[in-house]
Design a protein around this motif. Structure first.
Motif, mmCIF file in Angstrom:
data_model
loop_
_atom_site.group_PDB
_atom_site.id
_atom_site.type_symbol
_atom_site.label_atom_id
_atom_site.label_comp_id
_atom_site.label_asym_id
_atom_site.label_seq_id
_atom_site.Cartn_x
_atom_site.Cartn_y
_atom_site.Cartn_z
ATOM 1 N N PHE A 31 0.823 -1.204 0.000
ATOM 2 C CA PHE A 31 0.000 0.000 0.000
ATOM 3 C C PHE A 31 0.858 1.256 0.000
ATOM 4 C CE2 PHE A 31 0.420 -1.203 4.496
ATOM 5 C CZ PHE A 31 0.878 -0.020 5.070
ATOM 6 N N VAL A 32 0.224 2.357 -0.394
ATOM 7 C CA VAL A 32 0.824 3.685 -0.289
ATOM 8 C C VAL A 32 -0.147 4.572 0.469
ATOM 9 C CG1 VAL A 32 2.205 3.485 -2.394
ATOM 10 C CG2 VAL A 32 -0.111 4.401 -2.534
ATOM 11 N N MET A 33 0.373 5.659 1.037
ATOM 12 C CA MET A 33 -0.456 6.616 1.760
ATOM 13 C C MET A 33 -0.394 7.954 1.045
ATOM 14 S SD MET A 33 0.312 5.702 5.774
ATOM 15 C CE MET A 33 2.069 6.039 5.712
ATOM 16 N N ARG A 34 -1.540 8.554 0.823
ATOM 17 C CA ARG A 34 -1.536 9.787 0.033
ATOM 18 C C ARG A 34 -2.634 10.754 0.452
ATOM 19 N NH1 ARG A 34 0.862 10.998 -4.832
ATOM 20 N NH2 ARG A 34 2.428 9.590 -3.990
ATOM 21 N N LYS A 35 -2.230 12.037 0.514
ATOM 22 C CA LYS A 35 -3.201 13.123 0.636
ATOM 23 C C LYS A 35 -3.101 14.074 -0.546
ATOM 24 C CE LYS A 35 -4.655 13.741 5.393
ATOM 25 N NZ LYS A 35 -4.816 14.708 6.501
ATOM 26 N N GLY A 36 -2.153 13.811 -1.408
ATOM 27 C CA GLY A 36 -1.987 14.673 -2.567
ATOM 28 C C GLY A 36 -0.611 15.289 -2.586
ATOM 29 N N GLY A 37 -0.143 15.630 -3.785
ATOM 30 C CA GLY A 37 1.137 16.299 -3.920
ATOM 31 C C GLY A 37 0.999 17.786 -3.681
ATOM 32 N N VAL A 138 -4.489 0.278 -1.250
ATOM 33 C CA VAL A 138 -3.984 -1.089 -1.278
ATOM 34 C C VAL A 138 -3.817 -1.483 -2.743
ATOM 35 C CG1 VAL A 138 -4.375 -3.470 -0.577
ATOM 36 C CG2 VAL A 138 -5.234 -1.595 0.856
ATOM 37 N N LEU A 139 -2.617 -1.923 -3.097
ATOM 38 C CA LEU A 139 -2.279 -2.156 -4.500
ATOM 39 C C LEU A 139 -1.866 -3.595 -4.762
ATOM 40 C CD1 LEU A 139 -0.009 0.984 -5.122
ATOM 41 C CD2 LEU A 139 -2.485 0.787 -5.481
ATOM 42 N N ARG A 140 -2.366 -4.133 -5.867
ATOM 43 C CA ARG A 140 -1.815 -5.377 -6.419
ATOM 44 C C ARG A 140 -0.796 -4.937 -7.460
ATOM 45 N NH1 ARG A 140 -3.179 -10.999 -6.993
ATOM 46 N NH2 ARG A 140 -1.070 -11.861 -7.107
ATOM 47 N N VAL A 141 0.458 -5.207 -7.195
ATOM 48 C CA VAL A 141 1.544 -4.647 -7.988
ATOM 49 C C VAL A 141 2.109 -5.690 -8.954
ATOM 50 C CG1 VAL A 141 3.829 -3.571 -7.871
ATOM 51 C CG2 VAL A 141 2.096 -3.026 -6.146
ATOM 52 N N TYR A 142 2.458 -5.214 -10.141
ATOM 53 C CA TYR A 142 3.021 -6.058 -11.189
ATOM 54 C C TYR A 142 4.308 -5.427 -11.705
ATOM 55 C CZ TYR A 142 -1.853 -7.586 -11.218
ATOM 56 O OH TYR A 142 -3.097 -8.035 -10.842
ATOM 57 N N LYS A 143 5.203 -6.277 -12.160
ATOM 58 C CA LYS A 143 6.430 -5.790 -12.787
ATOM 59 C C LYS A 143 6.341 -5.999 -14.286
ATOM 60 C CE LYS A 143 11.376 -5.535 -12.141
ATOM 61 N NZ LYS A 143 12.486 -5.793 -11.215
ATOM 62 N N TYR A 187 -2.611 -8.876 2.753
ATOM 63 C CA TYR A 187 -3.851 -8.079 2.773
ATOM 64 C C TYR A 187 -4.657 -8.394 4.032
ATOM 65 C CZ TYR A 187 -8.073 -5.897 0.759
ATOM 66 O OH TYR A 187 -9.162 -5.114 0.508
ATOM 67 N N GLU A 188 -4.735 -9.651 4.402
ATOM 68 C CA GLU A 188 -5.456 -10.041 5.610
ATOM 69 C C GLU A 188 -4.756 -9.498 6.852
ATOM 70 O OE1 GLU A 188 -7.956 -11.118 8.363
ATOM 71 O OE2 GLU A 188 -8.383 -11.166 6.202
ATOM 72 N N GLN A 189 -3.453 -9.481 6.843
ATOM 73 C CA GLN A 189 -2.701 -8.916 7.966
ATOM 74 C C GLN A 189 -3.025 -7.434 8.129
ATOM 75 O OE1 GLN A 189 1.557 -9.267 7.547
ATOM 76 N NE2 GLN A 189 1.944 -8.854 9.700
ATOM 77 N N LEU A 190 -3.096 -6.723 7.013
ATOM 78 C CA LEU A 190 -3.471 -5.314 7.050
ATOM 79 C C LEU A 190 -4.874 -5.130 7.603
ATOM 80 C CD1 LEU A 190 -3.092 -2.311 6.309
ATOM 81 C CD2 LEU A 190 -3.837 -2.891 3.981
ATOM 82 N N LYS A 191 -5.820 -5.894 7.084
ATOM 83 C CA LYS A 191 -7.212 -5.762 7.539
ATOM 84 C C LYS A 191 -7.361 -6.131 9.007
ATOM 85 C CE LYS A 191 -8.975 -8.210 4.123
ATOM 86 N NZ LYS A 191 -10.005 -8.846 3.231
#
Length: 199
Positions: A31-37, A138-143, A187-191
């Protein structure tokens, strides 16, 4: 498992610290945390697309805002970066699984062991623009199997969350950085941590 990004006329990229994207691509972080740039077009953060390329931002990264095990990575990344660089290399892609809103320090504290940033960094993110919630994406990330290299544009620079990539891109193959089982476990750990904070 190999997937494909369909051709997009106006592909979108999400800008984030290069060290954060590195951690996402290593499967350390989901995950990332964001309020905006600082240079956002709107006064608050909004999710412009449910899927996007990950664009590394090198400005304003600070070692002291990373937990000890992750310090030192920024310095090594900066060796290959220059403000005058002519190209931008994108190696990651992400789908948003959930956009969780955090409004209090107790909830933020509950997930402190699940990310790379110091308490100071997380708390500053929460306190900035106090009337707005902190978005936990929460992101599912791909390379990408082959990195996308695009010419540097002025619009790619600056502290903003979203960038439209200035060219039409062909289909690209990508591979998830975590297996379905590995992602489900994180993800379950986060939740579970978030549930603890709400009780």
């Amino acid at each position: 498992m190999e997937l494909q990004i369909k051709a997009q006329a106006e592909p979108v990229a999400f800008k984030e610290w290069a060290v954060t994207i590195d951690s996402l691509l290593k499967g350390e972080l989901i995950f990332v945390m964001r309020k905006g740039g600082i240079v956002e077009e709107t006064k608050h953060f909004s999710l412009q697309s449910p899927r996007f390329y990950l664009m590394p931002a090198y400005e304003h990264q600070k070692e002291h805002l990373l937990k000890q095990p992750y310090q030192g990575r920024i310095a090594s990344m900066m060796k290959d970066w220059s403000p005058e660089q002519q190209h931008m290399k994108l190696e990651g892609y992400a789908d948003v699984v959930e956009d969780i809103l955090i409004c209090d320090a107790e909830t933020l504290h509950a997930i402190r062991e699940l990310h790379i940033w110091t308490d100071q960094f997380a708390e500053e993110r929460l306190k900035w623009k106090k009337t707005q919630p902190l978005h936990l994406l929460v992101l599912r990330v791909y390379k990408l199997d082959e990195p996308l290299v695009t010419e540097m544009q002025d619009v790619y620079r600056g502290c903003k969350s979203w960038v439209t990539i200035d060219n039409s891109l062909p289909e690209r193959k990508l591979t998830p950085v975590l297996s379905d089982e590995q992602f489900a476990e994180k993800y379950e750990q986060l939740k579970a941590s978030l549930r603890t904070a709400s009780n």
